[in-house]
Design an enzyme around this catalytic site. Sequence first.
Site, PDB file in Angstrom:
ATOM      1  CG  ASP A   1       6.872  28.155  72.409  1.00  0.00           C
ATOM      2  OD1 ASP A   1       6.847  28.853  73.437  1.00  0.00           O
ATOM      3  OD2 ASP A   1       7.826  28.145  71.614  1.00  0.00           O
TER       4      ASP A   1
ATOM      5  CG  HIS B   1       6.771  38.416  62.394  1.00  0.00           C
ATOM      6  ND1 HIS B   1       6.434  38.314  63.724  1.00  0.00           N
ATOM      7  CD2 HIS B   1       6.841  37.148  61.928  1.00  0.00           C
ATOM      8  CE1 HIS B   1       6.292  37.033  64.037  1.00  0.00           C
ATOM      9  NE2 HIS B   1       6.535  36.314  62.968  1.00  0.00           N
TER      10      HIS B   1
ATOM     11  CB  CYS C   1       6.302  28.398  53.292  1.00  0.00           C
ATOM     12  SG  CYS C   1       5.939  29.557  51.952  1.00  0.00           S
TER      13      CYS C   1
ATOM     14  NE  ARG D   1      10.172  26.376  50.332  1.00  0.00           N
ATOM     15  CZ  ARG D   1      11.163  26.295  51.202  1.00  0.00           C
ATOM     16  NH1 ARG D   1      11.095  26.980  52.341  1.00  0.00           N
ATOM     17  NH2 ARG D   1      12.218  25.550  50.961  1.00  0.00           N
TER      18      ARG D   1
END
Length: 758
Positions: free
Chosen positions: A600, A696, A517, A15
């Site tokens: 959820d 976000h 990710c 990453r």
Amino acid sequence: MKTSVIGYPRVGIFRELKFSTEKYFKNIITKEELRSTAFSLKETHWKVQKNNGIDFITSNDFSFYDNVLDTAVLLNVVPSRYKQLKLDALDEYFVMARGYQGEKGDVKALSMKKWFNTNYHYIVPEIDDDTEISLAGTKPFDEYMEAKNLGIETKPTIIGAFTFLIVAKFTGGKTVEDFINDIAQAYSDILRKFSEMGTKWVQFEEPALVMDLSEEDLILIKKIYSSILSAKGSAKVLLQTYFGDIRDCYSEVVAMPFDGIGLDFVEGKKTLELVKYFGFPEDKTLFAGIVNGKNIWRNNYFNTVNLIGELGRYCRNIVLNTSCSLLHVPYTLKNESSLSAEYKKHLAFAEEKLKELSELKVILSVNNPLSTNEYIENQKLFNGARYRQNENVRKAISALSQEDFIRHPNFEEREKIQKAELNLPPLPTTTIGSFPQTAEVKANRSDYKKGNISFEEYTAFNRKKISECIALQEKIGFDVLVHGEFERNDMVEYFAENLDGFLFTEKGWVQSYGTRCVKPPIIWGDISRSKPITVDYSVYAQSLTSKYVKGMLTGPVTILNWSFPREDISLKDCAFQIALAIRDEVLDLEASGIKIIQIDEAALREKLPLRKSDWHSEYLDWAIPAFRLVHSGVKPETQIHTHMCYSEFADIIKDIDNMDADVITFEAARSDLSIVETLKECEFKTEVGPGVYDIHSPRIPSVSEIKEALLKMLEKIPKEKLWVNPDCGLKTRGNEEIIPSLENLVAAARDIRKGLSV
């Protein structure tokens, strides 16, 4: 026979791009250092493909954030509110993705949606009436030359003109028709430029062709590409489709002057049938998608060899291809030290899929493919049992009856009971679940996994964080609290780790959006729950406050959709297995005194078939019952919540209502509250909490901004049914952002409350 890859993962095995980009956002590194990381990754990815013998290596599949956003910038589709900030190109690009709040102004980010039927999120381009589409960027050409300078010839890839127009949002009075000539001209200019550079192949990605197409769509496709293809010059053009078959336009597409056509033989149910029925032109190359770009199981060479053999009767030139970009699978198995060889031999991540393509090229180049060592070794994997079975689980599934999927009494009666039992104020405030996962929180989890601290030390830390989180929410003034989820690495991985039937990776990261990710678990066997998972922390959190604390669970469909599924049983059976396991958790929470339980289903929409004719028969007819199975056994006074994010829900809103939850929270802020009108039109019965701000983005919404959103909601949603919440969990944000945002949220709700006649 040659090999090709549609696209490759880009964040790095470890990453690297994620961490470098986040450092740039925090002003820790410079643009030059960020670009250096990017080039190093591109170089590595091109070379690993070359070293595995891939003939058609792709460039421009790299992105700092998202390929659709890259295409928007390339085509000058940049709304004026971002240009007015007068930032440099890279910062303007990131602001479109993340929003901005500072001395230069205050702008929200562009919307974000799921990329077709995947967990990857793309940034939605906005086309205004004054947008002038034209070739304005150089990224595809720059990256082609970067590879060229390394001695690697690539096929540059660009999101196709039709798909770009389909996924874009038109904000004014103009429609697609008004931009056909301009976008065709821009793509023509792209081809001319590549032709001048000596590029051999250019790939246009058109996944929108696998969806239901109208006659108007077919006319649009022909109009756009008849103009574009007239400008291709010496460069060959590959039309690349994926995620399904192109049954609505196959005959039209193969008649156009493309040099290559990429078809999906993994998810394309009718692809082979189309080739056999209509044939395939001798002057074109078929890029046959035979290696699964979305799952991680080894390719069965028996099936692939037979398929290519059959295709050879209809196609003269065949290239072995991935079914879609490898963006959707992890990088490599090389760093998975905790997975035994017995497991790993059945798996193929991105780099291993390159090897599969290479081996298939060898196998198919000889007269007797079945005699090759590569083929023989592959078949040994498929001769024995691969998955673990649990007879008790299978018996439980077989014993299910219709009554197990029905909750009593009906919603209207439950709503009255819960209003009296819970006695919450109008416009009750809550959050979606998670609070920031700080470095300290991650270190505690990591230290426990490594054995550096005891279970008692690990638990004590989490309890301390829960206590702080409860105190913070009480101070801010929330009506319904959460425990913060400090013990959880990921909403799916955490539950999978506590259920039987899953495998886990160490470095199996897959990009979800931007720098986010995830590490999808691998379903290896029948799924069951052997002990409670969340009860202890939930009960502890509830003991700290007189307010209600939600029990927080992940639903069966999301656990399934965000895992790599097995191939030997149906998705329906797998979803029901998970549902029974989560049902046990729900009933244990209820028995322990938890009055509100959130289950959820963030990914409910994600695996919806791309063709409407398949929605119910192939998905909704089991996905909705799977959710109902989880909560059908609770008492009337127990309030069941669920949450969904970053998808388009308008066309399945009645099915969502049929989930029979008591409260549903949606992402809404980033999509301009478009869901609210749909709820009104469909007479949505479930209580709802459309997100009032976008978590976000690093922006902090003002009280007035949130009040404006709530007033818009109240025009369409009865005050008795409206909840107030952010649009998603707060895990990825920092306290310096979320605390003022949540304070403003509660203040706005209280201000609106004062004006309501209750």
